[in-house]
Design a protein around this motif. Structure first.
Motif, PDB file in Angstrom:
ATOM      1  N   UNK A  98       0.816  -1.214   0.000  1.00 34.56           N
ATOM      2  CA  UNK A  98       0.000   0.000   0.000  1.00 34.56           C
ATOM      3  C   UNK A  98       0.853   1.269   0.000  1.00 34.56           C
ATOM      4  N   UNK A  99       1.711   1.434   1.003  1.00 35.10           N
ATOM      5  CA  UNK A  99       2.423   2.706   1.158  1.00 35.10           C
ATOM      6  C   UNK A  99       3.389   2.953   0.010  1.00 35.10           C
ATOM      7  N   UNK A 100       4.154   1.934  -0.381  1.00 35.41           N
ATOM      8  CA  UNK A 100       5.123   2.140  -1.462  1.00 35.41           C
ATOM      9  C   UNK A 100       4.436   2.505  -2.770  1.00 35.41           C
ATOM     10  N   UNK A 101       3.338   1.827  -3.069  1.00 39.55           N
ATOM     11  CA  UNK A 101       2.617   2.160  -4.305  1.00 39.55           C
ATOM     12  C   UNK A 101       2.022   3.559  -4.233  1.00 39.55           C
ATOM     13  N   UNK A 102       1.532   3.937  -3.062  1.00 43.09           N
ATOM     14  CA  UNK A 102       1.007   5.286  -2.867  1.00 43.09           C
ATOM     15  C   UNK A 102       2.069   6.326  -3.229  1.00 43.09           C
ATOM     16  N   UNK A 103       3.265   6.151  -2.695  1.00 47.85           N
ATOM     17  CA  UNK A 103       4.340   7.102  -2.969  1.00 47.85           C
ATOM     18  C   UNK A 103       4.726   7.100  -4.441  1.00 47.85           C
ATOM     19  N   UNK A 104       4.880   5.916  -5.020  1.00 53.22           N
ATOM     20  CA  UNK A 104       5.296   5.822  -6.423  1.00 53.22           C
ATOM     21  C   UNK A 104       4.225   6.388  -7.364  1.00 53.22           C
ATOM     22  N   UNK A 105       2.943   6.201  -7.009  1.00 55.92           N
ATOM     23  CA  UNK A 105       1.868   6.732  -7.846  1.00 55.92           C
ATOM     24  C   UNK A 105       1.889   8.257  -7.857  1.00 55.92           C
ATOM     25  N   UNK A 107       4.494  10.105  -7.312  1.00 60.13           N
ATOM     26  CA  UNK A 107       5.676  10.506  -8.080  1.00 60.13           C
ATOM     27  C   UNK A 107       5.430  10.389  -9.579  1.00 60.13           C
ATOM     28  N   UNK A 108       4.519   9.506  -9.972  1.00 56.29           N
ATOM     29  CA  UNK A 108       4.190   9.332 -11.385  1.00 56.29           C
ATOM     30  C   UNK A 108       3.091  10.255 -11.867  1.00 56.29           C
ATOM     31  N   UNK A 109       2.661  11.200 -11.014  1.00 54.26           N
ATOM     32  CA  UNK A 109       1.656  12.164 -11.424  1.00 54.26           C
ATOM     33  C   UNK A 109       0.227  11.687 -11.257  1.00 54.26           C
ATOM     34  N   UNK A 110       0.019  10.564 -10.568  1.00 61.63           N
ATOM     35  CA  UNK A 110      -1.321  10.037 -10.359  1.00 61.63           C
ATOM     36  C   UNK A 110      -1.853  10.477  -8.998  1.00 61.63           C
ATOM     37  N   UNK A 111      -3.144  10.198  -8.777  1.00 59.49           N
ATOM     38  CA  UNK A 111      -3.777  10.487  -7.495  1.00 59.49           C
ATOM     39  C   UNK A 111      -4.315   9.178  -6.935  1.00 59.49           C
ATOM     40  N   UNK A 112      -3.532   8.463  -6.159  1.00 54.56           N
ATOM     41  CA  UNK A 112      -3.909   7.117  -5.725  1.00 54.56           C
ATOM     42  C   UNK A 112      -4.987   7.120  -4.644  1.00 54.56           C
ATOM     43  N   UNK A 113      -5.623   5.958  -4.466  1.00 54.35           N
ATOM     44  CA  UNK A 113      -6.635   5.757  -3.421  1.00 54.35           C
ATOM     45  C   UNK A 113      -6.178   4.562  -2.581  1.00 54.35           C
TER      46      UNK A 113
END
Length: 378
Positions: A98-105, A107-113
């Motif tokens: 969860x947390x790592x993907x949140x950060x990477x998303x 950084x990739x310009x996305x808005x994660x949930x």
């Protein structure tokens, strides 16, 4: 077990005292009421709370789900109602899933949930398997959503539209749904839940609801990402839709699609909004409000809960949500394979962003048909 044995309140052909239920307890009032109600009905209840991160670390915050105080509160409820309670260390799983993907998303310009990923990858995958290892007949949670039986188990929006959490549970698979139970989905409002907590004398009856994302103190996403990914907040230009530089920013991670405030651009004839983020060029692209309107939305990683396969039709008429707080709006869902599609919103939506979810509903009812993740295809 005789075939004609009546179903208990959880839809299982056993007496409650022979039915083991693992209750996922966050320490809040919702899951506490679920555990208490089932215990009073005579079920063999086991409460399980996940420690999702080090509650002494800087990422934690007071009152956050599954932080130290919440673990303590869940334990007190179990002691009050007289059922066993266990705390499982899922810190590494939560960080990786969860947390790592949140950060990477971000950084990739996305808005994660991240709440959706937590349900999908932690609670309804790893914890559910733990429940099976404990020989539980089912797992119950405090989510506000209804599980109803048609030709198979179905998910439906909660009776209380304000508390409905179906948007955050779209990725629940049919196999998981067969095992899960959601006892609060039929309640008319949160006041009814708190009344039950008070009736049972639960110590969390008046506990405030948690706010924001559990591991993000005070809603400051950028601070968390900078802590997780040092050096991530690199400055760059703010440009209009023709590429003209209008100003400077101090990190793409500090902006989201649809944002108007905090751009620090003066002398403009009309308000400008963030319409796109380009992390590769470190650009924040701004434009008029009209540029935010989106009609076609590409989706991938679709989880489909309909009775027929997603790609068995050229198109489906559905209700859709691209954010949790708005009611479903009519749309056309056009499959591009078993787990990819394009959605045409009949009423364009503003601020649609990669990384968010687009969730599908029965156009004329309350059933959840699944959903998918919006990606950078438009």
């Amino acid at each position: 077990m005789p075939r004609d044995l009546p179903l208990n309140s959880l839809g299982i052909p056993k007496p409650p005292e022979e039915t083991r239920v693992v209750v996922a307890m966050s320490g809040g009032v919702d899951s506490s009421v679920v555990a208490a109600e089932l215990a009073l009905e005579g079920y063999d209840v086991i409460g399980v709370t996940l420690q999702l991160y080090d509650h002494g670390a800087a990422l934690a915050k007071k009152g956050a789900c599954c932080a130290g105080r919440d673990i303590h509160d869940a334990r007190r409820v179990a002691e009050t109602m007289g059922f066993p309670h266990y705390v499982l260390d899922y810190e590494n799983t939560f960080r990786e899933s969860v947390i790592d993907e949140f950060a990477d998303s971000y950084l990739g310009g996305a808005t994660p949930v991240p709440c959706i990923r937590c349900n999908e990858r932690v609670k309804f995958r790893d914890l559910l398997e733990t429940a099976k290892d404990l020989d539980a007949d089912c797992m119950a949670t405090g989510h506000y959503i209804r599980r109803e039986m048609g030709a198979k188990a179905e998910l439906h929006r909660a009776a209380d539209p304000i508390r409905d959490q179906s948007y955050f549970l779209f990725s629940t698979t049919q196999e998981q749904l067969d095992y899960l139970r959601f006892p609060l989905g039929h309640l008319p409002d949160k006041a009814a839940t708190r009344a039950l907590a008070a009736k049972h004398g639960l110590p969390v009856a008046d506990k405030p609801d948690s706010q924001d994302i559990c591991f993000v103190p005070n809603g400051n996403y950028a601070a968390v990402i900078e802590k997780l990914r040092p050096g991530a907040a690199e400055p760059g230009p703010i440009v209009d839709m023709e590429g003209r530089e209008l100003g400077r920013h101090d990190g793409v991670i500090r902006y989201t699609i649809g944002q108007r405030r905090g751009l620090n651009i003066g002398g403009l004839a009309e308000p400008l909004y963030v319409v796109k983020l380009d992390p590769d060029r470190r650009e924040v692209i701004v434009g008029p409000k009209s540029a935010l309107a989106t009609r076609l939305v590409p989706l991938r990683e679709i989880n489909w809960l309909g009775d027929a396969p997603l790609d068995s039709r050229a198109e489906w008429r559905v209700g859709t949500k691209v954010r949790s707080t708005k009611p479903p709006m009519e749309a056309i869902l056009r499959p591009l394979g078993p787990d990819a599609a394009e959605v045409e919103l009949l009423t364009p939506e503003e601020g649609v962003s990669p990384g968010q979810a687009c969730v599908f509903y029965d156009l004329d009812g309350t059933r959840l048909f699944g959903g998918g993740w919006i990606w950078r295809g438009y």
